[in-house]
Write a protein that holds these residues in place. Structure first.
Motif, PDB file in Angstrom:
ATOM      1  N   LEU A 206       0.828  -1.219   0.000  1.00 13.96           N
ATOM      2  CA  LEU A 206       0.000   0.000   0.000  1.00 13.96           C
ATOM      3  C   LEU A 206       0.855   1.259   0.000  1.00 13.96           C
ATOM      4  O   LEU A 206       0.545   2.230  -0.698  1.00 13.96           O
ATOM      5  CB  LEU A 206      -0.941  -0.002   1.209  1.00 13.96           C
ATOM      6  CG  LEU A 206      -2.121  -0.961   1.154  1.00 13.96           C
ATOM      7  CD1 LEU A 206      -2.795  -1.058   2.517  1.00 13.96           C
ATOM      8  CD2 LEU A 206      -3.108  -0.551   0.078  1.00 13.96           C
ATOM      9  N   LEU A 207       1.942   1.242   0.771  1.00 15.13           N
ATOM     10  CA  LEU A 207       2.813   2.421   0.814  1.00 15.13           C
ATOM     11  C   LEU A 207       3.531   2.635  -0.520  1.00 15.13           C
ATOM     12  O   LEU A 207       3.749   3.772  -0.938  1.00 15.13           O
ATOM     13  CB  LEU A 207       3.807   2.301   1.967  1.00 15.13           C
ATOM     14  CG  LEU A 207       3.173   2.360   3.363  1.00 15.13           C
ATOM     15  CD1 LEU A 207       4.242   2.151   4.427  1.00 15.13           C
ATOM     16  CD2 LEU A 207       2.431   3.663   3.577  1.00 15.13           C
ATOM     17  N   ALA A 208       3.872   1.532  -1.208  1.00 14.76           N
ATOM     18  CA  ALA A 208       4.485   1.666  -2.532  1.00 14.76           C
ATOM     19  C   ALA A 208       3.491   2.286  -3.513  1.00 14.76           C
ATOM     20  O   ALA A 208       3.847   3.177  -4.302  1.00 14.76           O
ATOM     21  CB  ALA A 208       4.966   0.312  -3.029  1.00 14.76           C
ATOM     22  N   LEU A 209       2.232   1.861  -3.446  1.00 13.22           N
ATOM     23  CA  LEU A 209       1.221   2.434  -4.345  1.00 13.22           C
ATOM     24  C   LEU A 209       0.892   3.873  -3.962  1.00 13.22           C
ATOM     25  O   LEU A 209       0.611   4.698  -4.834  1.00 13.22           O
ATOM     26  CB  LEU A 209      -0.041   1.567  -4.339  1.00 13.22           C
ATOM     27  CG  LEU A 209       0.124   0.142  -4.882  1.00 13.22           C
ATOM     28  CD1 LEU A 209      -1.223  -0.552  -4.941  1.00 13.22           C
ATOM     29  CD2 LEU A 209       0.793   0.121  -6.228  1.00 13.22           C
ATOM     30  N   ALA A 210       0.950   4.178  -2.657  1.00 17.37           N
ATOM     31  CA  ALA A 210       0.717   5.567  -2.226  1.00 17.37           C
ATOM     32  C   ALA A 210       1.797   6.477  -2.798  1.00 17.37           C
ATOM     33  O   ALA A 210       1.519   7.623  -3.174  1.00 17.37           O
ATOM     34  CB  ALA A 210       0.698   5.646  -0.705  1.00 17.37           C
ATOM     35  N   ALA A 211       3.024   5.964  -2.901  1.00 14.98           N
ATOM     36  CA  ALA A 211       4.117   6.760  -3.484  1.00 14.98           C
ATOM     37  C   ALA A 211       3.822   7.080  -4.950  1.00 14.98           C
ATOM     38  O   ALA A 211       4.110   8.181  -5.420  1.00 14.98           O
ATOM     39  CB  ALA A 211       5.438   6.009  -3.350  1.00 14.98           C
ATOM     40  N   ILE A 212       3.237   6.134  -5.652  1.00 15.74           N
ATOM     41  CA  ILE A 212       2.871   6.384  -7.060  1.00 15.74           C
ATOM     42  C   ILE A 212       1.801   7.470  -7.132  1.00 15.74           C
ATOM     43  O   ILE A 212       1.859   8.370  -7.970  1.00 15.74           O
ATOM     44  CB  ILE A 212       2.398   5.079  -7.736  1.00 15.74           C
ATOM     45  CG1 ILE A 212       3.574   4.104  -7.854  1.00 15.74           C
ATOM     46  CG2 ILE A 212       1.808   5.363  -9.109  1.00 15.74           C
ATOM     47  CD1 ILE A 212       3.177   2.728  -8.373  1.00 15.74           C
ATOM     48  N   TYR A 213       0.806   7.402  -6.228  1.00 15.02           N
ATOM     49  CA  TYR A 213      -0.231   8.444  -6.193  1.00 15.02           C
ATOM     50  C   TYR A 213       0.374   9.828  -5.938  1.00 15.02           C
ATOM     51  O   TYR A 213      -0.130  10.830  -6.417  1.00 15.02           O
ATOM     52  CB  TYR A 213      -1.264   8.139  -5.099  1.00 15.02           C
ATOM     53  CG  TYR A 213      -2.420   7.284  -5.554  1.00 15.02           C
ATOM     54  CD1 TYR A 213      -3.373   7.762  -6.442  1.00 15.02           C
ATOM     55  CD2 TYR A 213      -2.575   5.993  -5.072  1.00 15.02           C
ATOM     56  CE1 TYR A 213      -4.450   6.990  -6.836  1.00 15.02           C
ATOM     57  CE2 TYR A 213      -3.642   5.207  -5.458  1.00 15.02           C
ATOM     58  CZ  TYR A 213      -4.587   5.709  -6.345  1.00 15.02           C
ATOM     59  OH  TYR A 213      -5.638   4.941  -6.741  1.00 15.02           O
ATOM     60  N   HIS A 214       1.462   9.868  -5.173  1.00 18.04           N
ATOM     61  CA  HIS A 214       2.097  11.150  -4.839  1.00 18.04           C
ATOM     62  C   HIS A 214       3.130  11.573  -5.872  1.00 18.04           C
ATOM     63  O   HIS A 214       3.892  12.512  -5.629  1.00 18.04           O
ATOM     64  CB  HIS A 214       2.721  11.094  -3.448  1.00 18.04           C
ATOM     65  CG  HIS A 214       1.704  11.083  -2.352  1.00 18.04           C
ATOM     66  ND1 HIS A 214       0.849  12.131  -2.094  1.00 18.04           N
ATOM     67  CD2 HIS A 214       1.379  10.132  -1.433  1.00 18.04           C
ATOM     68  CE1 HIS A 214       0.056  11.841  -1.087  1.00 18.04           C
ATOM     69  NE2 HIS A 214       0.356  10.630  -0.667  1.00 18.04           N
ATOM     70  N   GLY A 215       3.178  10.881  -7.026  1.00 21.97           N
ATOM     71  CA  GLY A 215       4.016  11.322  -8.127  1.00 21.97           C
ATOM     72  C   GLY A 215       5.372  10.639  -8.265  1.00 21.97           C
ATOM     73  O   GLY A 215       6.156  11.011  -9.131  1.00 21.97           O
ATOM     74  N   GLU A 216       5.651   9.658  -7.426  1.00 22.79           N
ATOM     75  CA  GLU A 216       6.920   8.936  -7.554  1.00 22.79           C
ATOM     76  C   GLU A 216       6.861   8.021  -8.772  1.00 22.79           C
ATOM     77  O   GLU A 216       5.787   7.619  -9.216  1.00 22.79           O
ATOM     78  CB  GLU A 216       7.204   8.103  -6.297  1.00 22.79           C
ATOM     79  CG  GLU A 216       7.342   8.913  -5.028  1.00 22.79           C
ATOM     80  CD  GLU A 216       8.608   9.744  -4.992  1.00 22.79           C
ATOM     81  OE1 GLU A 216       9.571   9.431  -5.724  1.00 22.79           O
ATOM     82  OE2 GLU A 216       8.629  10.723  -4.225  1.00 22.79           O
TER      83      GLU A 216
END
Length: 133
Positions: free
Chosen positions: A26-36
């Motif tokens: 989930l944290l990896a996907l949250a990073a994608i949502y934040h533009g990573e």
């Protein structure tokens, strides 16, 4: 990625989760949502870029619960259907008695019957005598 959730919501779900692997995903996907980038998300998630892509597909299809590992089914038993009803030896003993019965060497009352509904062989048990001891 899904439009009904955002990075902050994924972080909230991760805080509430008790599954460490789901939290990491989930944290990896949250990073994608934040533009990573996907590569950065893979680094944060401790996996490869292809695995992050697989997480995204599962997440998009089924939501956050899809990131929880399921129980693996494992390999098919080597003896297959013979494991039921006495195992392979039970099946061999039944086949042997079947041959003896057809050759007239075995009386019908000693012949085991097959319980089709339960899927196993019901064999008559030999009587046992015990010496007084």
């Amino acid at each position: 990625m899904r439009s009904d959730l955002d990075g902050d919501e994924l972080r909230r779900i991760a805080r509430a989760s008790k599954d460490g692997r789901q939290v990491r995903r989930l944290l990896a996907l949250a990073a994608i949502y934040h533009g990573e980038s996907g590569s950065e998300a893979a680094r944060l998630g401790g996996s490869s870029l292809q695995i992050v892509r697989d997480w995204v597909l599962r997440f998009n299809e089924l939501g956050p619960d899809a990131l929880i590992d399921g129980k693996a089914l494992g390999p098919e038993p080597l003896l297959g259907r013979y494991n039921k009803g006495g195992g392979m030896l039970g099946r061999l003993a039944y086949d042997h008695r079947q041959c003896e019965y057809r050759l007239g060497l075995l009386e019908p009352s000693a012949m085991p019957r097959v319980d089709q509904a339960a899927g196993h062989i019901v064999a008559p048990r030999p009587s046992q005598t015990f010496a007084p001891g």
